[in-house]
Design a protein around this motif. Structure first.
Motif, PDB file in Angstrom:
ATOM      1  N   LYS A 144       5.453   1.432  23.540  1.00 39.54           N
ATOM      2  CA  LYS A 144       6.685   1.920  23.991  1.00 39.54           C
ATOM      3  C   LYS A 144       6.665   3.654  23.985  1.00 39.54           C
ATOM      4  O   LYS A 144       7.454   4.262  24.810  1.00 39.54           O
ATOM      5  N   GLN A 180      11.401  -4.366  13.170  1.00 37.93           N
ATOM      6  CA  GLN A 180       9.420  -3.281  13.798  1.00 37.93           C
ATOM      7  C   GLN A 180       8.937  -4.256  13.164  1.00 37.93           C
ATOM      8  O   GLN A 180       7.859  -5.002  13.580  1.00 37.93           O
ATOM      9  N   ARG A 229       9.844   1.143  10.068  1.00 36.92           N
ATOM     10  CA  ARG A 229      10.746   1.439   9.537  1.00 36.92           C
ATOM     11  C   ARG A 229      12.202   1.010   9.859  1.00 36.92           C
ATOM     12  O   ARG A 229      12.973   1.418   8.605  1.00 36.92           O
ATOM     13  N   ARG A 231       8.500   7.885  16.072  1.00 30.90           N
ATOM     14  CA  ARG A 231       7.478   8.881  15.472  1.00 30.90           C
ATOM     15  C   ARG A 231       7.713  10.118  16.414  1.00 30.90           C
ATOM     16  O   ARG A 231       7.588  10.901  16.249  1.00 30.90           O
ATOM     17  N   ASP A 240       0.822  -1.461  -0.127  1.00 33.22           N
ATOM     18  CA  ASP A 240       0.132   0.264  -0.312  1.00 33.22           C
ATOM     19  C   ASP A 240       1.216   1.335  -0.057  1.00 33.22           C
ATOM     20  O   ASP A 240       2.079   1.331   1.247  1.00 33.22           O
ATOM     21  N   GLY A 295       0.049   4.375  15.283  1.00 30.08           N
ATOM     22  CA  GLY A 295       1.243   5.086  15.372  1.00 30.08           C
ATOM     23  C   GLY A 295       1.951   4.873  15.900  1.00 30.08           C
ATOM     24  O   GLY A 295       2.960   5.232  16.221  1.00 30.08           O
ATOM     25  N   SER A 335      -2.456   2.493  10.299  1.00 32.77           N
ATOM     26  CA  SER A 335      -2.573   2.392  11.688  1.00 32.77           C
ATOM     27  C   SER A 335      -2.481   1.702  12.250  1.00 32.77           C
ATOM     28  O   SER A 335      -3.361   2.274  13.855  1.00 32.77           O
ATOM     29  N   SER A 386     -10.630   5.224   0.852  1.00 35.04           N
ATOM     30  CA  SER A 386     -10.021   5.566   2.062  1.00 35.04           C
ATOM     31  C   SER A 386     -10.301   6.766   2.679  1.00 35.04           C
ATOM     32  O   SER A 386     -10.781   7.939   1.947  1.00 35.04           O
TER      33      SER A 386
HETATM   34  N1  LIG Z   1      -5.326   5.716   4.049  1.00 35.04           N
HETATM   35  C1  LIG Z   1      -4.468   7.256   4.719  1.00 35.04           C
HETATM   36  O1  LIG Z   1      -4.937   8.222   5.237  1.00 35.04           O
HETATM   37  C2  LIG Z   1      -3.412   6.791   6.261  1.00 35.04           C
HETATM   38  C3  LIG Z   1      -3.035   7.230   6.849  1.00 35.04           C
HETATM   39  C4  LIG Z   1      -1.496   6.989   7.698  1.00 35.04           C
HETATM   40  C5  LIG Z   1      -1.386   5.602   6.966  1.00 35.04           C
HETATM   41  N2  LIG Z   1      -1.700   4.979   5.967  1.00 35.04           N
HETATM   42  C6  LIG Z   1      -1.108   3.667   5.898  1.00 35.04           C
HETATM   43  O2  LIG Z   1      -1.411   2.726   6.640  1.00 35.04           O
HETATM   44  C7  LIG Z   1       0.055   2.156   7.215  1.00 35.04           C
HETATM   45  C8  LIG Z   1       0.858   1.992   8.132  1.00 35.04           C
HETATM   46  O3  LIG Z   1       0.188   3.464   9.126  1.00 35.04           O
HETATM   47  P1  LIG Z   1       1.176   3.608  10.269  1.00 35.04           P
HETATM   48  O4  LIG Z   1       2.404   2.899   9.810  1.00 35.04           O
HETATM   49  O5  LIG Z   1       0.790   4.735  10.854  1.00 35.04           O
HETATM   50  O6  LIG Z   1       1.196   2.328  11.610  1.00 35.04           O
HETATM   51  P2  LIG Z   1       1.307   1.545  12.342  1.00 35.04           P
HETATM   52  O7  LIG Z   1       1.770   0.424  12.719  1.00 35.04           O
HETATM   53  O8  LIG Z   1      -0.161   2.274  13.780  1.00 35.04           O
HETATM   54  O9  LIG Z   1       2.626   2.869  13.217  1.00 35.04           O
HETATM   55  C9  LIG Z   1       3.761   2.697  12.706  1.00 35.04           C
HETATM   56  C10 LIG Z   1       5.218   3.290  13.171  1.00 35.04           C
HETATM   57  O10 LIG Z   1       5.255   2.717  14.490  1.00 35.04           O
HETATM   58  C11 LIG Z   1       5.946   1.756  14.676  1.00 35.04           C
HETATM   59  N3  LIG Z   1       6.442   1.153  14.518  1.00 35.04           N
HETATM   60  C12 LIG Z   1       5.724  -0.179  14.144  1.00 35.04           C
HETATM   61  N4  LIG Z   1       6.246  -1.446  14.484  1.00 35.04           N
HETATM   62  C13 LIG Z   1       7.168  -1.363  15.558  1.00 35.04           C
HETATM   63  C14 LIG Z   1       6.989  -2.297  16.973  1.00 35.04           C
HETATM   64  N5  LIG Z   1       6.609  -3.797  16.228  1.00 35.04           N
HETATM   65  N6  LIG Z   1       7.328  -2.008  17.754  1.00 35.04           N
HETATM   66  C15 LIG Z   1       7.599  -0.719  18.395  1.00 35.04           C
HETATM   67  N7  LIG Z   1       7.212   0.206  17.088  1.00 35.04           N
HETATM   68  C16 LIG Z   1       6.957  -0.391  16.293  1.00 35.04           C
HETATM   69  C17 LIG Z   1       7.464   2.804  13.542  1.00 35.04           C
HETATM   70  O11 LIG Z   1       7.293   3.987  14.158  1.00 35.04           O
HETATM   71  P3  LIG Z   1       8.781   4.421  15.001  1.00 35.04           P
HETATM   72  O12 LIG Z   1       9.667   3.254  15.208  1.00 35.04           O
HETATM   73  O13 LIG Z   1       8.952   5.960  14.176  1.00 35.04           O
HETATM   74  O14 LIG Z   1       7.572   5.133  16.458  1.00 35.04           O
HETATM   75  C18 LIG Z   1       6.625   2.646  13.321  1.00 35.04           C
HETATM   76  O15 LIG Z   1       6.858   3.289  11.688  1.00 35.04           O
HETATM   77  C19 LIG Z   1       0.979   3.307   6.296  1.00 35.04           C
HETATM   78  O16 LIG Z   1       2.321   2.661   5.795  1.00 35.04           O
HETATM   79  C20 LIG Z   1       0.048   2.870   5.318  1.00 35.04           C
HETATM   80  O17 LIG Z   1       0.256   2.481   4.331  1.00 35.04           O
HETATM   81  C21 LIG Z   1      -2.467   5.576   5.416  1.00 35.04           C
END
Ligand SMILES: NC(=O)c1ccc[n+]([C@@H]2O[C@H](COP(=O)([O-])OP(=O)(O)OC[C@H]3O[C@@H](n4cnc5c(N)ncnc54)[C@H](OP(=O)(O)O)[C@@H]3O)[C@@H](O)[C@H]2O)c1
Length: 333
Positions: free
Chosen positions: A215, A291, A287, A227, A48, A209, A205, A150
């Motif tokens: 954490k 993870q 990132r 983040r 995505d 996030g 998300s 979306s």
């Molecule tokens: N349609 C929309 O409007 C929209 C909006 C947002 C996202 N999205 C899509 O959804 C995807 C996922 O969203 P998101 O990145 O917000 O997802 P999320 O899973 O809520 O947050 C991901 C962030 O959390 C941290 N993280 C991830 N796995 C971890 C773990 N196992 N342990 C500790 N920290 C961890 C990392 O950030 P840090 O290391 O920086 O803390 C990572 O970048 C995006 O890549 C995008 O494709 C769509």
């Protein structure tokens, strides 16, 4: 990973999608390619992205990986357009803008067909039939296979479904909303439209996030390479907005269940979504490859019905007295 049909479409998707919002930003090109390699090696098949992620760089990084790896036929590409690429620039769903934006998606990804095109949000200024008509042109040309949406509100989704049905235009096969244990506001209305029309969710998300990894702490503003460490006021996950008693009540249950499974809190939070009956595929964010490895492990965590319901109960959004509580007293939802 097993695949299943995405709603009424002919797309076969794995329960975990790779989100790429970090590509070209927190993850440089080499790391992004390593994330793609690891995801595909684990059996995942949906990627995505969106035009606005790193101002086009995310799509370009994916395009170069698709060419270099020769994996185009092994994965489905979902992307989006609708937001401005630069502050104050053109945007929206009017065909005069959207036509070029979709051609740009294809050019940056360096592919002939987008498997799932998703308007990034509704556009109240453009009649639905106008932009759906444009999607039909792209479908007829073989440049788009299916339409997802979306961030649509319930009336926007229902209106789009109705126009598609009565005008014979491409219909919506999936919805990509924010949905996770910390934010379930779509349960008020959007979820019912999805249930009624067999529209699976692709939740974004899924870890709120990063919060649901456990954490972030109550008493210390995040610092360092996370983040919220980099920007505590960032987006829907901002530290001041999410640092609430409710968040920590949910995290306590996640932690408890994680201990029962010997799993991470991230894995349990993701497993709750994977096992949600309306979820088609959960969009992982990462990132680092560490993870991602942690998050991919969620596919092996099977919550019991009792554990799933404990998470469901503690995260259920408050029902406002009106209109939802009022209507509920009459069995109206
Ligand atoms: N349609 C929309 O409007 C929209 C909006 C947002 C996202 N999205 C899509 O959804 C995807 C996922 O969203 P998101 O990145 O917000 O997802 P999320 O899973 O809520 O947050 C991901 C962030 O959390 C941290 N993280 C991830 N796995 C971890 C773990 N196992 N342990 C500790 N920290 C961890 C990392 O950030 P840090 O290391 O920086 O803390 C990572 O970048 C995006 O890549 C995008 O494709 C769509």
């Amino acid at each position: 990973m097993q695949t299943s049909s995405l709603g009424t479409s002919d797309l076969q998707v794995t329960p975990l999608t790779l989100g790429t919002m970090t590509f070209g930003k927190e993850a440089d090109e080499a790391t992004s390619h390593a994330l793609l390699d690891a995801y595909v090696a684990a059996g995942g098949n949906v990627i995505d992205t969106a035009d606005v992620y790193s101002a086009g760089l995310s799509e370009e990084i994916i395009g170069r990986w698709l060419k270099g790896s020769g994996k185009r036929d092994d994965v489905l590409i979902a992307t989006k357009a609708r937001f401005a690429m630069a502050k104050g620039g053109p945007r929206g769903l009017h065909p005069d803008y959207l036509r070029g934006a979709i051609e740009d998606n294809l050019r940056r990804l360096d592919i002939d067909t987008i498997d799932l095109f998703q308007p990034h949000a509704f556009d109240p200024n453009v009649p639905v039939a106008e932009w759906l008509g444009l999607i039909k042109e792209f479908v007829d040309q073989g440049k788009i296979r299916h339409l997802g949406v979306s961030n649509f509100l319930s009336y926007q989704l229902q209106q789009t479904l109705d126009v598609a049905k009565y005008e014979g235009l491409p219909t919506v096969v999936s919805l990509q909303p924010q949905y996770n244990l910390l934010d379930r506001h779509i349960d008020y209305e959007v979820m019912d439209v999805c249930k009624n029309h067999n529209i699976p969710l692709l939740p974004w998300s899924p870890l709120g996030g990063g919060w649901l990894s456990g954490k972030y702490e109550r008493d210390s503003v995040p610092t360092g390479a996370t983040r919220l460490g980099e920007d505590p006021s960032r987006g829907v996950e901002a530290y001041d907005k999410r640092n609430t008693e409710r968040t920590f009540a949910i995290l306590d249950v996640v932690k408890d269940i994680a201990a029962d499974h010997g799993a991470s809190m991230a894995q349990v939070s993701l497993a709750w979504l994977i096992q949600h009956p309306q979820v088609g595929s959960v969009i992982l964010g990462a990132r680092t490859t560490e993870q991602l490895a942690d998050n991919l492990g969620a596919a092996q965590v099977e919550l019991s019905t009792e554990q799933w319901e404990r998470l469901e109960d503690v995260s259920r959004p408050h029902t406002p007295d009106y209109p939802y509580g009022f209507v509920d007293t009459m069995g109206g939802r």
